[in-house]
Scaffold this motif. Structure first.
Motif, mmCIF file in Angstrom:
data_model
loop_
_atom_site.group_PDB
_atom_site.id
_atom_site.type_symbol
_atom_site.label_atom_id
_atom_site.label_comp_id
_atom_site.label_asym_id
_atom_site.label_seq_id
_atom_site.Cartn_x
_atom_site.Cartn_y
_atom_site.Cartn_z
ATOM 1 N N PRO A 246 0.840 -1.203 0.000
ATOM 2 C CA PRO A 246 0.000 0.000 0.000
ATOM 3 C C PRO A 246 0.877 1.255 0.000
ATOM 4 N N ILE A 247 0.483 2.250 -0.759
ATOM 5 C CA ILE A 247 1.136 3.561 -0.697
ATOM 6 C C ILE A 247 0.235 4.464 0.131
ATOM 7 N N THR A 248 0.730 4.856 1.291
ATOM 8 C CA THR A 248 -0.084 5.639 2.216
ATOM 9 C C THR A 248 0.339 7.108 2.278
ATOM 10 N N GLU A 249 1.451 7.420 1.605
ATOM 11 C CA GLU A 249 1.893 8.816 1.529
ATOM 12 C C GLU A 249 2.465 9.067 0.142
ATOM 13 N N LEU A 250 1.963 10.093 -0.529
ATOM 14 C CA LEU A 250 2.425 10.438 -1.865
ATOM 15 C C LEU A 250 2.789 11.916 -1.910
ATOM 16 N N GLU A 251 3.999 12.192 -2.307
ATOM 17 C CA GLU A 251 4.492 13.572 -2.379
ATOM 18 C C GLU A 251 4.333 14.291 -1.037
ATOM 19 N N GLY A 252 4.551 13.551 0.048
ATOM 20 C CA GLY A 252 4.503 14.148 1.377
ATOM 21 C C GLY A 252 3.116 14.326 1.949
ATOM 22 N N LYS A 253 2.082 13.873 1.223
ATOM 23 C CA LYS A 253 0.708 14.019 1.702
ATOM 24 C C LYS A 253 0.064 12.644 1.863
ATOM 25 N N PRO A 254 -0.831 12.481 2.860
ATOM 26 C CA PRO A 254 -1.450 11.170 3.068
ATOM 27 C C PRO A 254 -2.359 10.763 1.912
ATOM 28 N N VAL A 255 -2.362 9.497 1.620
ATOM 29 C CA VAL A 255 -3.293 8.930 0.641
ATOM 30 C C VAL A 255 -4.511 8.452 1.414
ATOM 31 N N GLY A 256 -5.686 8.981 1.075
ATOM 32 C CA GLY A 256 -6.886 8.641 1.841
ATOM 33 C C GLY A 256 -6.730 9.025 3.296
ATOM 34 N N LYS A 257 -6.874 8.058 4.177
ATOM 35 C CA LYS A 257 -6.734 8.305 5.615
ATOM 36 C C LYS A 257 -5.303 8.115 6.096
ATOM 37 N N GLY A 258 -4.395 7.841 5.153
ATOM 38 C CA GLY A 258 -2.997 7.677 5.534
ATOM 39 C C GLY A 258 -2.656 6.300 6.071
ATOM 40 N N VAL A 259 -3.570 5.354 5.887
ATOM 41 C CA VAL A 259 -3.333 3.967 6.304
ATOM 42 C C VAL A 259 -3.781 3.053 5.166
ATOM 43 N N PRO A 260 -3.304 1.792 5.146
ATOM 44 C CA PRO A 260 -3.747 0.876 4.088
ATOM 45 C C PRO A 260 -5.259 0.765 4.052
ATOM 46 N N GLY A 261 -5.827 0.885 2.856
ATOM 47 C CA GLY A 261 -7.276 0.854 2.714
ATOM 48 C C GLY A 261 -7.848 -0.545 2.677
ATOM 49 N N ASP A 262 -9.147 -0.632 2.831
ATOM 50 C CA ASP A 262 -9.829 -1.929 2.897
ATOM 51 C C ASP A 262 -9.700 -2.716 1.589
ATOM 52 N N ILE A 263 -9.827 -2.033 0.471
ATOM 53 C CA ILE A 263 -9.720 -2.736 -0.815
ATOM 54 C C ILE A 263 -8.317 -3.278 -1.006
ATOM 55 N N THR A 264 -7.312 -2.470 -0.678
ATOM 56 C CA THR A 264 -5.920 -2.922 -0.788
ATOM 57 C C THR A 264 -5.683 -4.148 0.075
ATOM 58 N N LYS A 265 -6.205 -4.131 1.279
ATOM 59 C CA LYS A 265 -5.995 -5.270 2.191
ATOM 60 C C LYS A 265 -6.685 -6.521 1.667
ATOM 61 N N ARG A 266 -7.832 -6.358 1.037
ATOM 62 C CA ARG A 266 -8.520 -7.512 0.426
ATOM 63 C C ARG A 266 -7.678 -8.106 -0.695
ATOM 64 N N ILE A 267 -7.077 -7.229 -1.499
ATOM 65 C CA ILE A 267 -6.232 -7.690 -2.598
ATOM 66 C C ILE A 267 -4.985 -8.383 -2.052
ATOM 67 N N GLN A 268 -4.402 -7.831 -1.007
ATOM 68 C CA GLN A 268 -3.235 -8.463 -0.391
ATOM 69 C C GLN A 268 -3.568 -9.874 0.081
ATOM 70 N N GLU A 269 -4.683 -10.008 0.782
ATOM 71 C CA GLU A 269 -5.083 -11.311 1.314
ATOM 72 C C GLU A 269 -5.382 -12.283 0.177
ATOM 73 N N GLY A 270 -6.073 -11.800 -0.839
ATOM 74 C CA GLY A 270 -6.390 -12.653 -1.973
ATOM 75 C C GLY A 270 -5.148 -13.128 -2.695
ATOM 76 N N PHE A 271 -4.159 -12.267 -2.796
ATOM 77 C CA PHE A 271 -2.914 -12.646 -3.461
ATOM 78 C C PHE A 271 -2.166 -13.696 -2.651
ATOM 79 N N GLN A 272 -2.141 -13.556 -1.344
ATOM 80 C CA GLN A 272 -1.483 -14.563 -0.503
ATOM 81 C C GLN A 272 -2.173 -15.917 -0.628
ATOM 82 N N GLN A 273 -3.472 -15.899 -0.735
ATOM 83 C CA GLN A 273 -4.212 -17.149 -0.919
ATOM 84 C C GLN A 273 -3.885 -17.772 -2.274
ATOM 85 N N LYS A 274 -3.720 -16.946 -3.283
ATOM 86 C CA LYS A 274 -3.371 -17.459 -4.611
ATOM 87 C C LYS A 274 -1.974 -18.073 -4.599
ATOM 88 N N ILE A 275 -1.037 -17.425 -3.933
ATOM 89 C CA ILE A 275 0.313 -17.993 -3.804
ATOM 90 C C ILE A 275 0.238 -19.365 -3.151
#
Length: 285
Positions: A246-275
């Motif tokens: 997850p990219i949580t800071e871009l050009e010194g400013k927070p992305v969204g709430k500045g923490v990994p988002g729910d969709i990103t975390k779903r993709i991370q989990e899904g990718f680990q399951q695929k591995i």
């Protein structure tokens, strides 16, 4: 440690690169990096096929088949008893006196070796910083060539600035990272640059698109403007060695709430399951 040298497994200390190898003098060649999980080469076929295709695109024609290459790489991993890590494989046009033009009869030089991988757990969990850079690369980024000088320069700038990645922008639109593909969640839709000549169609990228379909996520392979990226709800990147970050800071400013988002975390989990699923399937077969 064993390395693969033109089809033979030899000791690393015995491996030599000729000073007139065109890969050394011109960056005239292609490469792949393949992840190893639990002793299994993940997405081996996809990586090997892309290696052959990249070589063909620059006029290097490899003898043998994709299956032959796959078997050699499996032997390399087994010989080094690698459980978790990666394989680097490189093909150069061959050895010849240094001049730009070349003889079509040159014999391609193929080398490969295994290495350990330090997974970026902190960045995967908490998120990472990124900067924006102008994309000044050539127009055949779909070829995984050895010519990575601009990528190296921009990655180094990002690293010195405390960032994990530099995201490249060409003519006002996001292409990819210096060593990763880029995704943005905009109005609940995952967007990523189309797989054309301006980006490398990453193997991990392809698997993530499968994960998105399996997770029921909306995806659009369409261009993202710089302004849209700066206002995105979530941003993440992917690569063979970094997986999904997850990219949580871009050009010194927070992305969204500045923490990994729910969709990103779903993709991370899904990718680990695929591995896990594909690695187990490979072992059982």
């Amino acid at each position: 440690m064993k390395v693969l040298y033109n089809g033979d497994l030899i000791e690393k200390k015995d491996a030599r690169v000729d000073i007139e190898d065109r890969g050394y003098q011109f960056g005239d060649g292609v490469y792949e990096v393949i992840r190893v999980y639990n002793g299994t080469l993940f997405t081996l076929k996809e990586h090997t096929e892309r290696l052959f295709n990249s070589a063909k695109e620059i006029g290097i024609y490899l003898k043998g088949t994709v299956s032959d290459m796959e078997e050699k790489l499996k032997q390399l991993v087994a010989a080094n008893q690698l459980t978790d890590g990666g394989v680097y494989i490189q093909v150069t046009r061959g050895v010849a006196p240094r001049k730009h033009q070349y003889n079509d009869s040159l014999i391609p030089q193929i080398t490969a070796y295994t290495f350990q991988v330090k997974k970026p757990v902190q960045e995967q969990t908490a998120g990472a910083k990124a900067l924006l850079s102008e994309d000044l690369r050539w127009l055949r980024c779909d070829i995984k060539s050895l010519n990575l000088l601009y990528n190296v320069m921009e990655k180094q700038k990002a690293s010195k600035a405390g960032a994990f990645e530099a995201i490249l922008v060409r003519d006002g639109f996001v292409t990819e990272g210096t060593s990763s593909n880029v995704y943005a969640v905009i109005d609940g839709v995952i967007r990523t640059h189309p797989a054309n000549n301006l980006i490398l169609n990453g193997i991990t990228r392809r698997k993530l698109l499968e994960v998105c379909a399996e997770q029921g996520c909306s995806v659009e392979e369409t261009r993202i403007s710089k302004e849209e990226l700066l206002c995105a709800q979530e941003i993440f990147i992917s690569s063979t060695t970094a997986e999904v970050v997850p990219i949580t800071e871009l050009e010194g400013k927070p992305v969204g709430k500045g923490v990994p988002g729910d969709i990103t975390k779903r993709i991370q989990e899904g990718f680990q399951q695929k591995i896990k699923h594909e690695s187990e399937a490979s072992i059982s077969s």
